[in-house]
Design a protein around this motif. Structure first.
Motif, PDB file in Angstrom:
ATOM      1  N   LEU A  72       3.891  12.587  52.292  1.00 56.58           N
ATOM      2  CA  LEU A  72       3.393  13.192  51.336  1.00 56.58           C
ATOM      3  C   LEU A  72       1.685  13.444  51.647  1.00 56.58           C
ATOM      4  N   VAL A  73       1.491  14.571  51.134  1.00 52.80           N
ATOM      5  CA  VAL A  73      -0.034  15.096  51.960  1.00 52.80           C
ATOM      6  C   VAL A  73      -1.514  14.521  49.736  1.00 52.80           C
ATOM      7  N   HIS A  74      -2.300  14.312  49.918  1.00 52.07           N
ATOM      8  CA  HIS A  74      -3.482  14.612  48.736  1.00 52.07           C
ATOM      9  C   HIS A  74      -4.192  15.446  49.310  1.00 52.07           C
ATOM     10  N   SER A  85      -7.874  16.865  49.885  1.00 55.16           N
ATOM     11  CA  SER A  85      -9.666  16.497  49.427  1.00 55.16           C
ATOM     12  C   SER A  85     -10.388  17.749  48.871  1.00 55.16           C
ATOM     13  N   PRO A 120      -1.917  18.271  45.220  1.00 54.77           N
ATOM     14  CA  PRO A 120      -1.288  16.904  45.892  1.00 54.77           C
ATOM     15  C   PRO A 120       0.891  18.286  46.740  1.00 54.77           C
ATOM     16  N   TYR A 176      -1.764  23.074  56.414  1.00 50.28           N
ATOM     17  CA  TYR A 176      -2.903  22.266  56.502  1.00 50.28           C
ATOM     18  C   TYR A 176      -4.052  22.400  58.516  1.00 50.28           C
ATOM     19  N   GLN A 228       5.517  12.311  39.922  1.00 48.29           N
ATOM     20  CA  GLN A 228       3.962  11.680  39.611  1.00 48.29           C
ATOM     21  C   GLN A 228       4.104  10.981  37.775  1.00 48.29           C
ATOM     22  N   LEU A 285       1.267   9.312  43.022  1.00 47.70           N
ATOM     23  CA  LEU A 285       2.433  10.420  43.336  1.00 47.70           C
ATOM     24  C   LEU A 285       3.113   9.508  44.481  1.00 47.70           C
ATOM     25  N   MET A 329      -9.022  13.509  51.922  1.00 47.59           N
ATOM     26  CA  MET A 329      -7.266  13.798  52.467  1.00 47.59           C
ATOM     27  C   MET A 329      -6.896  12.185  52.825  1.00 47.59           C
ATOM     28  N   ILE A 384       0.898   7.518  47.248  1.00 50.77           N
ATOM     29  CA  ILE A 384      -0.275   7.683  46.901  1.00 50.77           C
ATOM     30  C   ILE A 384      -0.609   7.329  45.521  1.00 50.77           C
ATOM     31  N   THR A 424      -3.880   7.244  42.363  1.00 52.04           N
ATOM     32  CA  THR A 424      -5.387   8.617  42.405  1.00 52.04           C
ATOM     33  C   THR A 424      -5.480   7.458  41.182  1.00 52.04           C
ATOM     34  N   VAL A 484      -8.537   9.780  45.982  1.00 51.35           N
ATOM     35  CA  VAL A 484      -7.317   8.324  45.973  1.00 51.35           C
ATOM     36  C   VAL A 484      -7.907   7.346  45.990  1.00 51.35           C
TER      37      VAL A 484
END
Length: 571
Positions: free
Chosen positions: A96-98, A100, A105, A151, A268, A277, A390, A456, A458, A463
């Protein structure tokens, strides 16, 4: 932040040696253990993982200007060397990538798949899961490569090279890894495992000795040089296919060539003004977490106090109902239609209407019907943040400890036994926890249902919390406990990670509570009086987590069995 209500019962000190890796300027002096620092804070970035050597790899990538995804990729490959019971190239998982930069995401699904020759009833007759027959098509290398394509900022070879070096040169093993290897070598029936992971003189491993994994180093070098073709084609693929033929497994060269990782939309939902998330299908983690937390929010748990019988009773009842829904509805969304209402607040409120605040609801009264006719705890989780904000939450696994126990001859890596995560017997759901509902039955190229819950949290797009855990079906409840501790009971991250955890999975109809027979004995007795079958648990998961405080300072807490270390990059 202080916890609301009664002081929390601390987790037993003998359960875990705690570690944290921080990448950047150290803001506050960390405490230390014999093997490394226990806690650290950082203003520039952080990697939290179970292995000191792998953590050092991630810290170095951040120090060299890599972002959180770069660091995650390098760390994951390093874990394939230094944490062989779960770190892997022969397994799969979720990232899981959030970002910046304000972009949405992304969830990267690199869960294993069933081979093309799979049939719905292929495991009805059972058989040992420590065998070639239970190996699914591995996804880790494809998944990490896809994350890099989206990424990555550093060259792929730079990210894989540290793992190559660790394998070729060897690394010094600690006492817990020595003990784990020695126990596994005693029961292993795989000659290649014994050759690769056993000492040449046949003696037991001791802490401080060096483990060299030459064949694994060559496999990693092929991945370094040829990316996914270094695993899913060429020499490595041929060695894997030959291993399958030799042991009666199902994964073929065609299976390897066809495998692809997927980009999915995270689950979400809102909780106490935060956006949570988490993992979508084929993981059950995000939906089950959403149901449990949204059932609980209206009850205002903090007014009861974290360790009150009233609050814990409500948490158990939410777990019970969410896991019943998991059994009835969840599977690979590429094969099964998953109704979005399952993670809606309205659906959670409807589920909560049946909760009696005074007594336990028998599990047989809810969920899919039982008929007349287990995921392993060996997974690993890492949480990563970089200086830009990030964040990455990554959980991956071989399934059981050391997976299938099968090392690919000549390639040096362990294979998963993930096929055991499918529902093995169509139509059979019993009170021992076996699930036979249709959503997770075996089909060719289907991904087996998972409980991995990389998460994650937020607030206003920034975050607040990065967390996750190993632990099989307990994973979701570990993440639930840690997230509630932070968002509902306002604990700091060390307190939230150290606090006693509990687990109820619908069936078996029992609660596992850490310390139920000693430090939590009074709580356990109160819950029994409300109708809960309470058993004591000595451990549950490893919640490697990062909390970002209101000033933007990262506060990390690792929760691991294998060693402890804070590694700061050399600027």
């Amino acid at each position: 932040m202080a916890a609301a209500g009664l002081p929390y019962p601390g987790r037993m000190l003998h359960l875990r040696l705690l570690c944290i890796l921080g990448a950047a300027v150290l803001v506050a002096a960390p405490t230390s253990t014999a093997q490394g620092r226990r806690d650290a804070t950082s203003s520039e970035g952080m990697v939290v993982t179970i292995s000191p050597d792998a953590s050092e790899v991630g810290a170095d990538i951040l120090a060299r200007g890599g972002n959180a995804v770069d660091a995650t990729i390098a760390t994951a490959f390093a874990l394939a060397v230094t944490h062989p019971s779960a770190g892997n190239v022969g397994g799969g998982g979720f990232m899981l990538v959030h970002p910046s930069d304000g972009s949405p995401p992304v969830f990267i699904d690199y869960r294993e798949k069933a081979p093309l020759s799979s049939t719905v009833d292929m495991y009805v007759d059972g058989g040992s899961r420590k065998s070639h027959r239970f190996v699914g098509v591995p996804g880790t290398v494809r998944g990490l490569s896809l994350a890099h394509e989206i990424y990555g900022t550093m060259e792929w070879a730079e990210l894989v090279e540290p793992a190559v070096k660790l394998a070729r040169d060897g690394f010094v093993i600690h006492a817990n890894l020595a003990r784990s290897l020695n126990l596994t070598l005693l029961v292993s029936h795989n000659d290649e495992f014994k050759r690769v992971y056993g000492r040449a003189d046949g003696e037991a491993w001791e802490a401080g000795q060096r483990l060299v994994l030459t064949d694994l180093g060559e496999t990693l070098a092929r991945i370094r040089d040829d990316r996914t073709n270094g695993f899913y084609a060429g020499k490595t693929a041929e060695l894997l296919s030959a291993e399958m033929e030799r042991g009666g497994g199902y994964v073929t060269l065609e299976d390897l060539a066809r495998y692809r990782a997927r980009v999915r939309t995270p689950i979400q939902f809102r909780y106490r003004g935060h956006d949570v998330l988490s993992a979508p299908p084929p993981s059950s983690g995000g939906i089950t977490l959403a149901q449990a937390m949204q059932m609980l929010e209206p009850f205002e748990l903090r007014k009861h106090g974290r360790w009150s019988p009233a609050a814990n009773h409500l948490i158990i009842e939410a777990m019970r109902r969410a896991y019943a829904e998991r059994a009835a509805h969840l599977g690979d969304a590429d094969f099964v239609e998953i109704d979005p209402k399952l993670w809606s607040a309205e659906h959670a409120r409807d589920l909560a209407k049946s909760i009696d605040p005074e007594k336990a609801t028998p599990s047989a009264e809810i969920g899919p019907p039982l008929t007349l006719a287990k995921e392993s705890k060996e997974t690993t989780h890492l949480s990563v943040m970089d200086a830009s904000g990030m964040a990455v939450s990554n959980t991956y696994t071989l399934e059981a400890g050391y997976g299938s126990g099968v090392v690919v001859t000549g390639a040096g890596f362990l294979l998963n036994n993930e096929m055991g995560d499918f529902n093995p017997e169509p139509g059979v759901t019993n009170d021992n926890g076996r699930i036979g509902t249709a959503a997770n039955l075996i089909a060719p190229e289907k991904r087996m249902l998972s409980s991995m819950t990389p998460t994650i949290v937020t607030k206003d797009g920034k975050v607040v919390l990065v967390t996750g855990s190993p632990g099989g079906r307990t994973i979701i409840n570990t993440v639930l406990c840690v997230t509630l501790n932070v968002l509902e009971f306002e604990m700091g991250i060390r307190e939230a990670v150290d606090a006693a955890r509990m687990d109820h999975e619908w069936f078996p109809d029992r609660l596992r509570l850490m310390g139920a027979d000693d430090e939590n004995e009074k709580l356990a007795e109160a819950l029994r009086a409300m109708g809960h079958d309470v058993r004591s648990s000595r451990g549950q998961g490893d919640a490697n987590s990062i909390l970002v405080d209101p000033a933007g300072v990262l506060r990390g807490a690792a929760d691991d069995e294998y060693g402890a270390a804070v590694a700061l990059p050399k600027k």
